[in-house]
Design a protein around this motif. Structure first.
Motif, PDB file in Angstrom:
ATOM      1  N   GLN A 131       0.829  -1.203   0.000  1.00 28.14           N
ATOM      2  CA  GLN A 131       0.000   0.000   0.000  1.00 28.14           C
ATOM      3  C   GLN A 131       0.870   1.263   0.000  1.00 28.14           C
ATOM      4  O   GLN A 131       0.597   2.213  -0.743  1.00 28.14           O
ATOM      5  CB  GLN A 131      -0.928   0.013   1.216  1.00 28.14           C
ATOM      6  CG  GLN A 131      -1.834   1.237   1.257  1.00 28.14           C
ATOM      7  CD  GLN A 131      -2.794   1.195   2.445  1.00 28.14           C
ATOM      8  OE1 GLN A 131      -2.847   0.214   3.176  1.00 28.14           O
ATOM      9  NE2 GLN A 131      -3.551   2.258   2.626  1.00 28.14           N
ATOM     10  N   ALA A 132       1.918   1.268   0.830  1.00 29.81           N
ATOM     11  CA  ALA A 132       2.785   2.447   0.889  1.00 29.81           C
ATOM     12  C   ALA A 132       3.489   2.673  -0.445  1.00 29.81           C
ATOM     13  O   ALA A 132       3.627   3.820  -0.902  1.00 29.81           O
ATOM     14  CB  ALA A 132       3.810   2.279   2.007  1.00 29.81           C
ATOM     15  N   TYR A 133       3.926   1.582  -1.059  1.00 29.19           N
ATOM     16  CA  TYR A 133       4.599   1.719  -2.356  1.00 29.19           C
ATOM     17  C   TYR A 133       3.628   2.283  -3.389  1.00 29.19           C
ATOM     18  O   TYR A 133       3.955   3.242  -4.106  1.00 29.19           O
ATOM     19  CB  TYR A 133       5.131   0.369  -2.820  1.00 29.19           C
ATOM     20  CG  TYR A 133       5.755   0.440  -4.202  1.00 29.19           C
ATOM     21  CD1 TYR A 133       7.089   0.786  -4.352  1.00 29.19           C
ATOM     22  CD2 TYR A 133       4.995   0.185  -5.355  1.00 29.19           C
ATOM     23  CE1 TYR A 133       7.664   0.879  -5.613  1.00 29.19           C
ATOM     24  CE2 TYR A 133       5.563   0.278  -6.610  1.00 29.19           C
ATOM     25  CZ  TYR A 133       6.894   0.625  -6.735  1.00 29.19           C
ATOM     26  OH  TYR A 133       7.455   0.731  -7.977  1.00 29.19           O
ATOM     27  N   ASP A 134       2.443   1.701  -3.485  1.00 30.49           N
ATOM     28  CA  ASP A 134       1.481   2.142  -4.502  1.00 30.49           C
ATOM     29  C   ASP A 134       1.079   3.595  -4.302  1.00 30.49           C
ATOM     30  O   ASP A 134       0.942   4.353  -5.269  1.00 30.49           O
ATOM     31  CB  ASP A 134       0.246   1.253  -4.475  1.00 30.49           C
ATOM     32  CG  ASP A 134       0.529  -0.162  -4.978  1.00 30.49           C
ATOM     33  OD1 ASP A 134       1.571  -0.354  -5.634  1.00 30.49           O
ATOM     34  OD2 ASP A 134      -0.290  -1.062  -4.704  1.00 30.49           O
ATOM     35  N   THR A 135       0.902   4.001  -3.043  1.00 30.68           N
ATOM     36  CA  THR A 135       0.508   5.383  -2.758  1.00 30.68           C
ATOM     37  C   THR A 135       1.585   6.361  -3.210  1.00 30.68           C
ATOM     38  O   THR A 135       1.306   7.360  -3.889  1.00 30.68           O
ATOM     39  CB  THR A 135       0.231   5.563  -1.252  1.00 30.68           C
ATOM     40  OG1 THR A 135      -0.846   4.697  -0.870  1.00 30.68           O
ATOM     41  CG2 THR A 135      -0.136   7.008  -0.931  1.00 30.68           C
ATOM     42  N   ALA A 136       2.839   6.062  -2.849  1.00 28.05           N
ATOM     43  CA  ALA A 136       3.937   6.951  -3.228  1.00 28.05           C
ATOM     44  C   ALA A 136       4.157   6.936  -4.742  1.00 28.05           C
ATOM     45  O   ALA A 136       4.401   7.979  -5.367  1.00 28.05           O
ATOM     46  CB  ALA A 136       5.210   6.536  -2.503  1.00 28.05           C
ATOM     47  N   PHE A 137       4.074   5.759  -5.346  1.00 28.42           N
ATOM     48  CA  PHE A 137       4.268   5.630  -6.786  1.00 28.42           C
ATOM     49  C   PHE A 137       3.233   6.455  -7.549  1.00 28.42           C
ATOM     50  O   PHE A 137       3.579   7.202  -8.479  1.00 28.42           O
ATOM     51  CB  PHE A 137       4.180   4.153  -7.181  1.00 28.42           C
ATOM     52  CG  PHE A 137       4.492   3.867  -8.619  1.00 28.42           C
ATOM     53  CD1 PHE A 137       5.783   3.537  -9.017  1.00 28.42           C
ATOM     54  CD2 PHE A 137       3.507   3.912  -9.592  1.00 28.42           C
ATOM     55  CE1 PHE A 137       6.076   3.264 -10.339  1.00 28.42           C
ATOM     56  CE2 PHE A 137       3.789   3.645 -10.914  1.00 28.42           C
ATOM     57  CZ  PHE A 137       5.076   3.321 -11.298  1.00 28.42           C
ATOM     58  N   GLU A 138       1.974   6.345  -7.141  1.00 33.13           N
ATOM     59  CA  GLU A 138       0.909   7.082  -7.829  1.00 33.13           C
ATOM     60  C   GLU A 138       1.034   8.581  -7.596  1.00 33.13           C
ATOM     61  O   GLU A 138       0.706   9.385  -8.483  1.00 33.13           O
ATOM     62  CB  GLU A 138      -0.467   6.582  -7.389  1.00 33.13           C
ATOM     63  CG  GLU A 138      -0.792   5.189  -7.890  1.00 33.13           C
ATOM     64  CD  GLU A 138      -0.691   5.066  -9.412  1.00 33.13           C
ATOM     65  OE1 GLU A 138      -1.087   6.032 -10.112  1.00 33.13           O
ATOM     66  OE2 GLU A 138      -0.208   4.029  -9.900  1.00 33.13           O
ATOM     67  N   ARG A 139       1.513   8.964  -6.430  1.00 34.03           N
ATOM     68  CA  ARG A 139       1.734  10.391  -6.175  1.00 34.03           C
ATOM     69  C   ARG A 139       2.792  10.928  -7.139  1.00 34.03           C
ATOM     70  O   ARG A 139       2.629  11.997  -7.728  1.00 34.03           O
ATOM     71  CB  ARG A 139       2.173  10.599  -4.726  1.00 34.03           C
ATOM     72  CG  ARG A 139       2.371  12.074  -4.353  1.00 34.03           C
ATOM     73  CD  ARG A 139       2.526  12.261  -2.854  1.00 34.03           C
ATOM     74  NE  ARG A 139       3.688  11.554  -2.319  1.00 34.03           N
ATOM     75  CZ  ARG A 139       3.629  10.513  -1.494  1.00 34.03           C
ATOM     76  NH1 ARG A 139       2.463  10.047  -1.096  1.00 34.03           N
ATOM     77  NH2 ARG A 139       4.734   9.933  -1.051  1.00 34.03           N
TER      78      ARG A 139
END
Length: 483
Positions: free
Chosen positions: A450-458
């Motif tokens: 979840q943390a990876y996907d959130t930062a990646f999408e940001r």
């Protein structure tokens, strides 16, 4: 022991003797010299359309055989009829580009400009614009070059009719930057020929590519390829197959990439076009390196550099040297990697496409430092690359920098954000690039999904802003990776 010449060689030598005799005989006969020049002007104009279709090989060979006579005609017309000389130079431009003879054309173009003066005879013409473009060496050592490029651009923008020579828009793009777009003016200029429509799709594809719209770019390259297939033009097909192969390589489909590049190489080898062969060899070397064939990749990069040097394209020599740097770095030989990257930087010139090559060479030096564990030095190299990357027309260079920054980011969240920015800029993630895959796997291992996907999408949503933003509160200002 000296071998006797073959019958073909003997015939060639006899014809050459006759040519020299005839030239000497015509020296004092203006009417004969003029007739000679007019004949070769007509020959060039007859040949030109065939250079953009399936019959291009025999016509290239014919012009090759008559190069001395064509040069003589150019010299005479420059002295006696500059308007006709403009026609001849313009008509031969594509032949000389395909054959890698631009360097030979430079002095002719500059002499012709001196004869014509500052204004085209009879008003703005594509022939005069082409002469201006042909006078540009692109080395950055001619103080008058920028003014000539600006005049060529202004002339091209004033032409609102179909061009006599539709390849003019290609030379325009190569000279002045990525100006070739599928706007209404260019649609009018290339006319209604199928070759022109294929060229429009090629221009649109590059516009989409540099804007980071990978899916649309790939579709446009595919349409352009089909258009050039219909005309039989080997140059056009090869120039579509090259980027299509790199899309396949980016997805990790190295076998398909090699297949496409081999088809393109077959075409440009038939054309004997050194610059295009150098381009495709460099792309093939990149794919080979990505699939782990370092030795063969190095041989390809070396051959590419030699051909680009022969064609007088120092920026492409620099690109091949960067490839050799990548081979050495990924093989653990950081000393030779650094030598290749630094020599590549020395070769970069003051041209529009030099900016992105400079960015990638600086990135290579940073990655080399990171390989040696010198993270702060790596960040310093990336800092040098950041300003030209943000200013470049080529968002792919900025995407490469973002991926590199991710590899030395002080926090995994920031690394994921930079990976997302790279994907947003490029329009895709480079799953075939070992540097990118290594960073991606490392960052994923350090963050929850979840943390990876959130930062990646940001990062993906912010794109260039994510690469160029100032450091977050609490992060060291000297840390480029924290930007």
């Amino acid at each position: 022991m000296t071998q006797s010449p073959t019958a073909a060689e003997a015939r060639y030598r006899m014809l050459e003797t006759i040519r020299v005799f005839a030239a000497e005989g015509c020296a004092g006969e203006p009417a004969l010299r003029d007739a000679h020049a007019r004949y070769f002007l007509r020959l060039a104009e007859r040949a030109e359309p065939y250079l953009r279709g399936r019959d291009q090989l025999p016509w290239l060979a014919r012009l090759d055989a008559d190069r001395d006579d064509l040069d003589a005609a150019m010299g005479l017309l420059t002295a006696t009829d500059p308007a006709a000389a403009l026609r001849l130079m313009a008509t031969l431009t594509w032949f000389r580009r395909l054959r890698g003879l631009h360097g030979e054309q430079l002095p002719q173009a500059r002499a012709l400009l001196a004869a014509v003066g500052d204004e085209p005879p009879g008003g703005p013409t594509e022939e005069y614009a082409l002469c201006l473009m042909n006078s540009v060496a692109g080395r950055g050592d001619d103080p008058g070059e920028a003014a000539r490029v600006a005049r060529a651009v202004a002339l091209m923008r004033s032409l609102d009719r179909p061009l006599r020579l539709p390849f003019t828009v290609v030379v325009w793009s190569l000279t002045g930057g990525p100006l070739l777009a599928a706007d209404e003016q260019v649609r009018v200029q290339v006319g209604e020929e199928p070759w022109g429509h294929a060229l429009l799709d090629l221009g649109l594809a590059y516009q989409e590519l540099y804007a980071g719209r990978a899916t649309a770019a790939e579709a446009s390259f595919a349409r352009s390829l089909e258009g050039f297939r219909a005309t039989g033009d080997r140059w056009g097909m090869a120039n579509c197959l090259d980027p299509l192969a790199l899309f396949a390589d980016g997805r990790g489909d190295h076998a398909r990439a090699i297949e496409l590049l081999d088809e393109g190489l077959a075409y440009v080898r038939e054309l004997e076009a050194p610059e295009e062969i150098a381009d495709l060899l460099r792309s093939r070397a990149t794919v080979l390196l990505h699939r782990g064939d370092a030795e063969e990749a190095a041989a390809h990069f070396t051959r590419s550099a030699a051909l680009a040097r022969t064609a007088g394209v120092p920026d492409k020599v620099a690109g091949a040297r960067r490839g050799l740097g990548d081979v050495a770095r990924l093989s653990g030989d950081t000393t030779h990697a650094r030598v290749h990257y630094e020599s590549g930087l020395e070769l970069c010139t003051a041209t529009w496409f030099s900016t992105s090559e400079t960015v990638r060479l600086l990135v290579g030096l940073g990655l080399t430092a990171a390989t040696e564990g010198q993270v702060e030095t790596a960040r310093e190299w990336f800092e040098q690359a950041r300003t030209p990357a943000l200013e470049s027309f080529d968002v792919l260079a900025l995407a490469d920098l973002a991926d590199a920054l991710a590899s030395v980011a002080p926090r995994p969240e920031r690394a994921a954000e930079l990976l997302g920015a790279a994907a947003g800029l490029r329009g895709t993630v480079l799953l075939g690039d070992p540097d990118v895959v290594r960073t991606l796997n490392d960052v994923r291992a350090r963050l929850s999904a979840q943390a990876y996907d959130t930062a990646f999408e940001r990062g993906r949503s912010r794109r260039s802003a994510a690469v160029g933003e100032p450091p977050a509160v609490g992060e060291p200002r000297g840390s480029v990776g924290g930007r």
